[in-house]
Design a protein around this motif. Structure first.
Motif, mmCIF file in Angstrom:
data_model
loop_
_atom_site.group_PDB
_atom_site.id
_atom_site.type_symbol
_atom_site.label_atom_id
_atom_site.label_comp_id
_atom_site.label_asym_id
_atom_site.label_seq_id
_atom_site.Cartn_x
_atom_site.Cartn_y
_atom_site.Cartn_z
ATOM 1 N N ARG A 107 27.558 37.390 -10.888
ATOM 2 C CA ARG A 107 27.553 38.485 -10.555
ATOM 3 C C ARG A 107 28.493 39.544 -11.147
ATOM 4 O O ARG A 107 29.900 39.019 -11.456
ATOM 5 N N GLY A 108 28.030 40.630 -11.520
ATOM 6 C CA GLY A 108 28.994 41.624 -12.243
ATOM 7 C C GLY A 108 28.813 41.539 -13.789
ATOM 8 O O GLY A 108 29.045 42.461 -14.327
ATOM 9 N N GLY A 109 28.447 40.176 -14.123
ATOM 10 C CA GLY A 109 28.792 39.906 -15.698
ATOM 11 C C GLY A 109 30.100 40.041 -16.284
ATOM 12 O O GLY A 109 31.018 40.135 -15.701
ATOM 13 N N GLY A 110 29.893 40.097 -17.637
ATOM 14 C CA GLY A 110 31.201 40.131 -18.329
ATOM 15 C C GLY A 110 32.353 39.178 -18.021
ATOM 16 O O GLY A 110 32.197 37.909 -17.424
ATOM 17 N N ALA A 111 33.863 39.384 -18.740
ATOM 18 C CA ALA A 111 34.465 38.119 -18.397
ATOM 19 C C ALA A 111 35.053 37.974 -17.229
ATOM 20 O O ALA A 111 35.377 36.780 -16.891
ATOM 21 N N ALA A 112 35.120 39.146 -16.459
ATOM 22 C CA ALA A 112 35.560 38.673 -14.790
ATOM 23 C C ALA A 112 34.292 38.585 -13.835
ATOM 24 O O ALA A 112 34.275 38.675 -12.920
ATOM 25 N N ALA A 113 33.273 37.881 -14.383
ATOM 26 C CA ALA A 113 32.162 37.599 -13.628
ATOM 27 C C ALA A 113 32.296 36.746 -12.367
ATOM 28 O O ALA A 113 33.161 35.755 -12.358
ATOM 29 N N GLY A 114 31.563 37.073 -11.276
ATOM 30 C CA GLY A 114 31.481 36.177 -10.240
ATOM 31 C C GLY A 114 32.679 36.475 -9.189
ATOM 32 O O GLY A 114 33.459 37.386 -9.494
ATOM 33 N N VAL A 115 32.504 35.404 -8.068
ATOM 34 C CA VAL A 115 33.469 35.537 -7.205
ATOM 35 C C VAL A 115 34.798 34.750 -7.647
ATOM 36 O O VAL A 115 34.741 33.776 -8.554
ATOM 37 N N GLN A 116 35.949 35.074 -7.021
ATOM 38 C CA GLN A 116 37.092 34.426 -7.278
ATOM 39 C C GLN A 116 37.613 34.034 -6.057
ATOM 40 O O GLN A 116 37.309 34.551 -4.963
ATOM 41 N N ALA A 117 38.216 32.801 -6.102
ATOM 42 C CA ALA A 117 38.919 32.303 -4.622
ATOM 43 C C ALA A 117 40.086 32.951 -4.337
ATOM 44 O O ALA A 117 40.765 33.697 -5.151
ATOM 45 N N VAL A 118 40.118 33.236 -3.058
ATOM 46 C CA VAL A 118 41.454 34.047 -2.451
ATOM 47 C C VAL A 118 42.529 33.088 -2.424
ATOM 48 O O VAL A 118 42.787 32.168 -1.357
ATOM 49 N N GLY A 119 43.377 32.874 -3.438
ATOM 50 C CA GLY A 119 44.553 31.801 -3.291
ATOM 51 C C GLY A 119 43.800 30.689 -3.690
ATOM 52 O O GLY A 119 42.476 30.596 -3.955
ATOM 53 N N ARG A 120 44.699 29.359 -3.821
ATOM 54 C CA ARG A 120 43.999 28.422 -4.224
ATOM 55 C C ARG A 120 44.424 27.025 -3.270
ATOM 56 O O ARG A 120 45.486 27.239 -2.469
ATOM 57 N N LEU A 121 43.475 26.008 -3.340
ATOM 58 C CA LEU A 121 43.856 25.012 -2.570
ATOM 59 C C LEU A 121 44.215 23.722 -3.340
ATOM 60 O O LEU A 121 43.471 23.755 -4.537
ATOM 61 N N ASP A 122 45.081 22.755 -3.063
ATOM 62 C CA ASP A 122 45.124 21.641 -4.140
ATOM 63 C C ASP A 122 43.699 20.887 -4.053
ATOM 64 O O ASP A 122 42.884 20.798 -3.132
ATOM 65 N N GLN A 123 43.640 20.255 -5.341
ATOM 66 C CA GLN A 123 42.386 19.303 -5.355
ATOM 67 C C GLN A 123 42.191 18.283 -4.350
ATOM 68 O O GLN A 123 41.069 18.141 -3.914
ATOM 69 N N ASP A 124 43.105 17.922 -3.824
ATOM 70 C CA ASP A 124 43.118 16.999 -2.325
ATOM 71 C C ASP A 124 43.020 17.703 -1.333
ATOM 72 O O ASP A 124 43.053 17.093 0.077
ATOM 73 N N THR A 125 43.052 18.926 -1.118
ATOM 74 C CA THR A 125 43.112 19.512 0.362
ATOM 75 C C THR A 125 41.504 20.064 0.571
ATOM 76 O O THR A 125 40.943 20.469 -0.436
ATOM 77 N N THR A 126 41.347 19.978 1.754
ATOM 78 C CA THR A 126 39.691 20.393 2.254
ATOM 79 C C THR A 126 40.178 21.514 3.224
ATOM 80 O O THR A 126 41.326 21.953 3.546
ATOM 81 N N GLY A 127 39.044 22.184 3.438
ATOM 82 C CA GLY A 127 38.877 23.290 4.461
ATOM 83 C C GLY A 127 38.528 24.534 4.049
ATOM 84 O O GLY A 127 38.037 24.763 2.950
ATOM 85 N N LEU A 128 38.798 25.567 4.759
ATOM 86 C CA LEU A 128 38.424 26.868 4.533
ATOM 87 C C LEU A 128 39.194 27.738 3.507
ATOM 88 O O LEU A 128 40.160 27.718 3.184
ATOM 89 N N LEU A 129 38.062 28.161 2.520
ATOM 90 C CA LEU A 129 38.387 28.906 1.463
ATOM 91 C C LEU A 129 37.657 30.124 1.334
ATOM 92 O O LEU A 129 36.420 29.898 1.511
ATOM 93 N N LEU A 130 38.208 31.283 0.938
ATOM 94 C CA LEU A 130 37.478 32.528 1.092
ATOM 95 C C LEU A 130 37.421 32.795 -0.565
ATOM 96 O O LEU A 130 38.183 32.577 -1.364
ATOM 97 N N LEU A 131 36.063 33.393 -0.709
ATOM 98 C CA LEU A 131 35.973 33.992 -2.270
ATOM 99 C C LEU A 131 35.155 35.279 -2.158
ATOM 100 O O LEU A 131 34.581 35.678 -1.125
ATOM 101 N N SER A 132 35.559 36.113 -3.224
ATOM 102 C CA SER A 132 34.880 37.434 -3.235
ATOM 103 C C SER A 132 35.061 38.063 -4.628
ATOM 104 O O SER A 132 35.696 37.353 -5.578
ATOM 105 N N ASP A 133 34.289 39.064 -4.740
ATOM 106 C CA ASP A 133 34.426 39.805 -6.113
ATOM 107 C C ASP A 133 35.103 41.388 -5.753
ATOM 108 O O ASP A 133 34.824 42.150 -6.565
ATOM 109 N N ASP A 134 35.725 41.308 -4.640
ATOM 110 C CA ASP A 134 36.271 42.700 -4.330
ATOM 111 C C ASP A 134 37.943 42.376 -4.695
ATOM 112 O O ASP A 134 38.492 41.793 -3.692
#
Ligand code: URA
Length: 248
Positions: free
Chosen positions: A94-121
């Motif tokens: 979405r949006g194209g260019g270098a900053a294309a697409g959605v980004q995660a709101v914060g990060r979870l570790d590789q071994d962590t599971t569960g709720l992750l939000l993503l947005s391009d806002d």
């Protein structure tokens, strides 16, 4: 808005590719194949199909992902696959260019599971991840050693982590099993849960030595029971209201 521009804004490729998709008869609006790329539609809430797949126009993208274990929250992962591979290509582009697409709101570790939000806002990402806003995040923790009341009290009164002399406190901490805790945090420091649990002499570790950390809630938004690990969905207006009212 012209159909080719709608497709472009939703991540279906360059304007040329989008125009080509329409001309090839691969786009259906309201059950009818539209082959004129310049055909005009009201974009808000528009439902359409591209190559047989249903889509809805979203001016900004807000989604939730049930993050599985064994995925990194990075666009350029080092060891494990990226969570972004779990999303359809248009959402990543979405949006194209270098900053294309959605980004995660914060990060979870590789071994962590569960709720992750993503947005391009960008504003939404900032509000949700800024420590100033204190959006509560709830984690289900499994510890290697038995949990006791002393550990719970220490987590509530504050522990000092190695990168800051100011103690960090859990906003809430409830023992839910011999080795289990539900921990609510309002900051998002690097490896914060794991470091807080280590600071009280225990260790985050699930059965068989794997995982042990699951995020079940952000603000007033719970990870839905029917969203399986690896699945994503758009946030509804109700979901957004549940998060917007959280924090300061
Ligand atoms: N705290 C951690 O230690 N790891 C996470 O993935 C999230 C919070």
């Amino acid at each position: 808005m012209q159909l080719q521009d709608i497709l472009f804004s939703q991540g279906f490729g360059t304007r040329r590719v989008c125009s080509g998709l329409v001309q090839q008869g691969l786009v259906v609006v309201a059950g009818v194949v539209v082959d004129d790329p310049t055909a005009d539609f009201a974009a808000a809430g528009l439902n359409f199909k591209v190559q047989g797949v249903d889509w809805q126009y979203h001016e900004k993208a807000y989604l939730m992902l049930h993050k599985p274990a064994g995925y990194e929250c990075s666009q350029k992962p080092s060891t494990y696959p990226s969570i972004y591979t779990l999303l359809p290509a248009p959402i990543r582009q979405r949006g194209g260019g270098a900053a294309a697409g959605v980004q995660a709101v914060g990060r979870l570790d590789q071994d962590t599971t569960g709720l992750l939000l993503l947005s391009d806002d960008g504003k939404f990402i900032h509000r949700m991840s800024s420590p100033k806003h204190h959006v509560p995040k709830v984690y289900e923790v499994t510890a290697k050693h038995a949990v006791d009341d002393k550990q719970v009290q220490k987590l509530l009164s504050g522990v000092v982590l190695d990168d800051d002399p100011k103690p960090v406190k859990a906003a809430a901490c409830v023992q839910t099993g011999p080795n289990q805790l539900t921990l609510t945090l309002t900051e998002g420091k690097y490896h914060q849960v794991k470091r807080m649990i280590a600071a009280v002499g225990n260790r985050v570790e699930g059965e068989g030595g794997v995982g042990g950390l699951h995020r079940s809630r952000i603000g007033s938004l719970d990870l839905p029971a029917d969203l399986k690990a690896g699945q994503w969905r758009w946030l509804t207006g109700g979901d957004l209201a549940a998060i917007a009212g959280s924090g300061k």
